[in-house]
Design a protein around this motif. Structure first.
Motif, short mmCIF file in Angstrom:
data_model
loop_
_atom_site.label_atom_id
_atom_site.label_comp_id
_atom_site.label_asym_id
_atom_site.label_seq_id
_atom_site.Cartn_x
_atom_site.Cartn_y
_atom_site.Cartn_z
N GLY A 125 -26.54 -54.16 -97.76
CA GLY A 125 -25.27 -54.18 -98.50
C GLY A 125 -25.14 -53.10 -99.56
N THR A 126 -26.06 -52.16 -99.61
CA THR A 126 -25.94 -51.07 -100.58
C THR A 126 -24.81 -50.13 -100.13
OG1 THR A 126 -28.34 -51.17 -100.71
CG2 THR A 126 -27.27 -49.34 -101.87
N PRO A 127 -23.85 -49.82 -101.00
CA PRO A 127 -22.77 -48.92 -100.60
C PRO A 127 -23.32 -47.53 -100.23
CG PRO A 127 -22.29 -49.97 -102.72
CD PRO A 127 -23.71 -50.29 -102.39
N ALA A 128 -22.72 -46.93 -99.21
CA ALA A 128 -23.17 -45.61 -98.73
C ALA A 128 -23.17 -44.59 -99.86
CB ALA A 128 -22.27 -45.15 -97.59
N LEU A 167 -38.67 -42.33 -91.22
CA LEU A 167 -38.66 -43.25 -92.35
C LEU A 167 -37.32 -43.18 -93.09
CD1 LEU A 167 -40.24 -45.31 -93.96
CD2 LEU A 167 -41.32 -43.45 -95.25
N VAL A 168 -36.79 -41.97 -93.25
CA VAL A 168 -35.50 -41.81 -93.94
C VAL A 168 -34.40 -42.54 -93.17
CG1 VAL A 168 -33.67 -40.12 -94.45
CG2 VAL A 168 -36.03 -39.70 -95.21
N ASN A 169 -34.39 -42.39 -91.86
CA ASN A 169 -33.36 -43.07 -91.07
C ASN A 169 -33.50 -44.59 -91.19
OD1 ASN A 169 -32.48 -40.59 -90.31
ND2 ASN A 169 -33.37 -40.64 -88.25
N ALA A 170 -34.74 -45.05 -91.09
CA ALA A 170 -34.98 -46.50 -91.16
C ALA A 170 -34.57 -47.07 -92.52
CB ALA A 170 -36.45 -46.80 -90.87
N LEU A 171 -34.95 -46.36 -93.57
CA LEU A 171 -34.63 -46.85 -94.92
C LEU A 171 -33.12 -46.81 -95.17
CD1 LEU A 171 -37.56 -45.22 -96.93
CD2 LEU A 171 -37.15 -47.68 -96.63
N THR A 172 -32.47 -45.76 -94.67
CA THR A 172 -31.03 -45.65 -94.84
C THR A 172 -30.33 -46.83 -94.15
OG1 THR A 172 -31.24 -43.26 -94.90
CG2 THR A 172 -29.03 -44.11 -94.53
N GLN A 173 -30.75 -47.11 -92.92
CA GLN A 173 -30.20 -48.25 -92.17
C GLN A 173 -30.45 -49.55 -92.93
OE1 GLN A 173 -28.52 -47.79 -89.46
NE2 GLN A 173 -29.46 -46.30 -88.05
N LEU A 179 -24.71 -42.34 -92.60
CA LEU A 179 -23.84 -42.82 -93.68
C LEU A 179 -22.36 -42.54 -93.43
CD1 LEU A 179 -25.87 -41.82 -96.88
CD2 LEU A 179 -25.65 -44.09 -95.84
N LYS A 180 -22.09 -41.49 -92.66
CA LYS A 180 -20.73 -40.99 -92.52
C LYS A 180 -19.70 -42.08 -92.22
CE LYS A 180 -20.00 -36.42 -91.88
NZ LYS A 180 -20.39 -35.21 -91.15
N GLY A 209 -12.90 -38.06 -95.63
CA GLY A 209 -13.05 -36.81 -96.39
C GLY A 209 -14.10 -36.89 -97.49
N GLU A 210 -14.83 -37.98 -97.52
CA GLU A 210 -15.83 -38.13 -98.57
C GLU A 210 -17.21 -37.81 -98.00
OE1 GLU A 210 -17.35 -41.62 -101.67
OE2 GLU A 210 -16.21 -42.13 -99.89
N GLY A 211 -17.66 -36.59 -98.20
CA GLY A 211 -18.97 -36.21 -97.68
C GLY A 211 -19.98 -36.33 -98.80
N ALA A 212 -20.92 -35.46 -98.78
CA ALA A 212 -21.92 -35.45 -99.83
C ALA A 212 -21.31 -35.01 -101.14
CB ALA A 212 -23.07 -34.56 -99.43
N GLY A 213 -20.10 -34.46 -101.05
CA GLY A 213 -19.37 -34.30 -102.28
C GLY A 213 -19.18 -32.91 -102.82
N LEU A 214 -19.94 -31.94 -102.34
CA LEU A 214 -19.82 -30.61 -102.93
C LEU A 214 -18.77 -29.74 -102.24
CD1 LEU A 214 -23.53 -29.72 -103.72
CD2 LEU A 214 -21.74 -30.45 -105.28
#
Lengths: 213, 496
Positions: A28-31, A16-22, A74-75, A81-86
């Motif tokens: 058009g939602t930005p990553a 479900l997570v993969n499907a919703l992310t796709q 999402l990558k 160089g912009e990952g999840a951010g931490l």
């Protein structure tokens, strides 16, 4: 749909997570927004539930693994160089030690929390740690050991990082059954977690410090 | 009267017996199932053996060795022949006469918990890294306690040079007790020094493989792998006749399946694979099977050393080891508690009793808190009491005409008492009733007047032992010789 994604991540439902992310990407939602508004808040909830004892390690790891799948999707849509951010964490079990279940657990939880994790595996030599710090420029390097006889390798690695002029640019964390806060302090490490959850909390605090420094 | 005589029971066929309670969970079919499942795991998944010498032996014996992954798949007959070849009784000899532990399935010898790196100092209350002195004191106290039959390398001497920790540990163990000592040697380079130290400590200055005063714990790493250095050290020591306890400690849910069944099968498979490797390397070498597995605490990710699941795992695995005929070590007394408290007793005692009732030859777990990480000597004294209870429990009931004491009852008759009878005294002295040493009975007032709690009494007992108990001294000149051997090791071993 973002709220649904958050809930699916908390439930560890990878399909479900993969499907919703796709679907969000297709709409058009930005990553960056998917990450910041849906995925990272989901992992925050999971982390908080683990701390409060409502949620157990395997559930957290399932969510973390699911998170990793979404990040892979999402990558390509995130900036260079912009990952999840931490930031990046280099992890390894020191030379002479094969016991790595705890370290792997910390690695997965760190990934789930939004870190990029470079897991060097077991029996990692001082030189390999130094090379990895040079190569990946991590925010944090983490060392683990179970055997007390291998603990001295932690001090050697710290000394080698110093000798290579790298100590100032990286935070060092240590962990493993025989490691204590006192040992970490004596060693001059920046962080220690008595268990995997505490290690992740400490890593996040260190990353925040580094970001504001 | 005639009607009474008419209803008197016929003499029974029961000739009298010593009845010993036993705890058993697996029937023959279940044992066969676990065995078959273990063989399937070893044949299909295999075990990583990253030691060339062992790989070559295994290949010659018909195992499938993947040279790249170093994973070895075991044919059934290789495992079966190792089971047949491994000795069924193992002698853990003592320096001191009369203190041998012969593992022959007739009794449980208790030993320390281990191996930790911390000590809760009973003098200061401080928790700190353990030292060589702590290890020495743990040996002396256990040497004085009848309930402890074999001594374990319970805490690492963290104050010593890491290169010499194994040797310093052995030095403390040999000096602190005349009983059999079981240590850990994970560096093959240590083996020559260890053997020299053992020779120096042995009666007559000669290591006698037929009377090994020292054994080691060797740990395969779950799931299904071996550490090359530790394995090589184990093989080198086995060649010298040093018995080896094969301690594969899987954690259910983390390094083994979360189910009891999965962890039982995997642990049994890991034990059998190690037996096969060691029996190929040194045919007939004395090995001890370990019937113990742990659980990962799913809230904190730490090793949970006690609980109902662990009792079930210990029971099933101890039965598997016994089924093969091997001497078995299992666990009890261990606790995840951080202090002496209800949890410490409740974690420790049921598991210890279950292990003893299942018939384990060795019972590890005395003297530590915090999941076998924290040595606390007062607990050693209190655990000894639990061990005494276990031994009494296992001794069971002697049920025969003499023990029914019908003649005494006839003599005393209704309304009398048994307290002043010679038979009462005799059976009391023979251990019919357990007389607690550390635990409290008697009146509340007497206890209050004495004014000492459980821990205080245990601490006093420790200090009394340390002040007055003298373990069997090492042979003349041995302490100096051992110091020289360690000095040589210090100069020969590369700096860390």
């Amino acid at each position: 749909m973002k709220e649904q994604l958050t809930q699916a991540l908390i439930a560890g439902n990878a399909d479900l997570v993969n499907a919703l992310t796709q679907a969000l990407l297709a709409a058009g939602t930005p990553a960056r927004e998917i990450l910041d508004d849906a995925l990272l808040p989901g992992m925050e909830v999971v982390g908080a539930r683990m701390r409060s004892g409502e949620c157990f390690i395997p559930e957290v790891l399932l969510s973390a693994r699911t998170m990793q799948g979404a990040l892979d999707i999402l990558k390509p849509h995130l900036g260079e160089g912009e990952g999840a951010g931490l930031g990046t964490v280099v992890l390894g079990t020191v030379e002479g030690d094969l016991h790595d279940i705890g370290k792997n657990l910390v690695g997965m939880l760190l990934q789930g929390a939004g870190f990029e994790v470079v897991n060097l595996g077991t029996g990692v030599t001082t030189q390999q740690f130094v090379e990895a710090v040079k190569e990946h420029a991590p925010a944090i390097v983490g060392m683990s050991a179970l055997l007390t006889t291998t603990l001295p390798h932690m001090a050697e690695t710290l000394a080698a990082l110093k000798a290579a002029g790298l100590r100032e640019q990286v935070k060092v964390m240590v962990g493993g059954a025989p490691v204590t806060q006192a040992f970490a302090d004596e060693l001059g490490a920046d962080g220690y977690g008595a268990n995997a959850g505490m290690a992740v909390d400490r890593a996040k605090a260190l990353a925040a410090q580094a970001a504001t420094a | 009267m005639s009607s009474l005589n008419a209803t008197q029971p016929q003499p029974s066929d029961f000739a009298g017996d010593a009845l010993r309670p036993r705890l058993s969970m697996l029937d023959a079919a279940a044992i066969e199932y676990v065995h078959e499942q273990s063989l399937r795991l070893l044949a299909e998944v295999g075990v990583r053996v990253p030691l060339a010498r062992a790989q070559a032996l295994l290949k010659d014996a018909g195992a499938l060795v993947d040279d790249e992954t170093r994973i070895v798949r075991f044919p059934d007959d290789l495992i079966e022949s190792a089971i047949a070849r491994a000795p069924k009784t193992v002698l853990l000899a003592a320096r001191e006469p009369g203190k041998d532990a012969l593992l022959d399935h007739t009794r449980s010898f208790a030993t320390h918990d281990g191996m930790g790196a911390m000590c809760l100092d009973h003098r200061t209350g401080e928790r700190r890294p353990s030292t060589a002195q702590d290890l020495l004191e743990a040996m002396i106290v256990a040497d004085a306690l009848d309930e402890i039959g074999v001594l374990w390398y319970t805490a690492y001497p963290c104050d010593e040079d890491p290169r010499l920790q194994s040797l310093r540990g052995l030095q403390a163990m040999l000096a602190g007790s005349g009983k059999h000592v079981e240590g850990e040697v994970t560096d093959p380079a240590d083996v020559p020094y260890v053997m020299e130290m053992l020779a120096a400590a042995s009666p007559g200055g000669l290591w006698r493989p037929e009377r090994p005063i020292f054994s080691i714990v060797y740990c395969p790493v779950s799931p299904l792998q071996h550490d090359a250095d530790s394995l090589e050290a184990a093989i080198l020591l086995a060649e010298q006749g040093v018995p080896i306890t094969v301690y594969s400690l899987a954690l259910a849910g983390a390094t083994a399946p979360i189910t009891q069944a999965g962890t039982i099968v995997q642990t049994n498979a890991e034990e059998l694979a190690a037996f096969a490797i060691l029996q190929l390397a040194v045919p007939g070498c004395p090995l001890v099977y370990v019937g113990n597995a742990g659980v990962m605490d799913m809230r904190t990710s730490t090793y949970a050393t006690a609980g109902p699941e662990e009792i079930l795992l210990n029971l099933a695995l101890t039965e598997m080891g016994r089924h093969y005929g091997f001497p078995v070590l299992s666990c009890g007394l261990s606790t995840d508690a951080k202090e002496l408290c209800v949890q410490a007793g409740s974690d420790g005692a049921p598991m210890a009793l279950a292990t003893m009732l299942a018939g384990a030859d060795l019972l590890t777990g005395a003297g530590m808190l915090d999941s076998a990480q924290l040595l606390y000597l007062p607990k050693l004294v209190l655990d000894a009491e639990i061990i005494r209870q276990g031994h009494r429990l296992v001794a069971g009931v002697a049920l025969d005409d003499e023990h029914v004491m019908a003649d005494v009852t006839r003599r005393i008759g209704p309304g009398g008492h048994f307290l002043a009878e010679r038979e009462t005294r005799r059976y009391l002295r023979n251990g019919e009733l357990l007389m607690p040493r550390a635990f409290v009975r008697g009146s509340y007032d007497a206890w209050q007047t004495e004014g000492r709690d459980e821990t205080q009494r245990a601490v006093e007992r420790i200090e009394e032992i340390l002040a007055s108990h003298h373990p069997l001294p090492l042979p003349d000149g041995a302490p100096q010789r051992i110091e020289e051997i360690i000095a040589t090791a210090a100069s020969e071993k590369p700096a860390g």
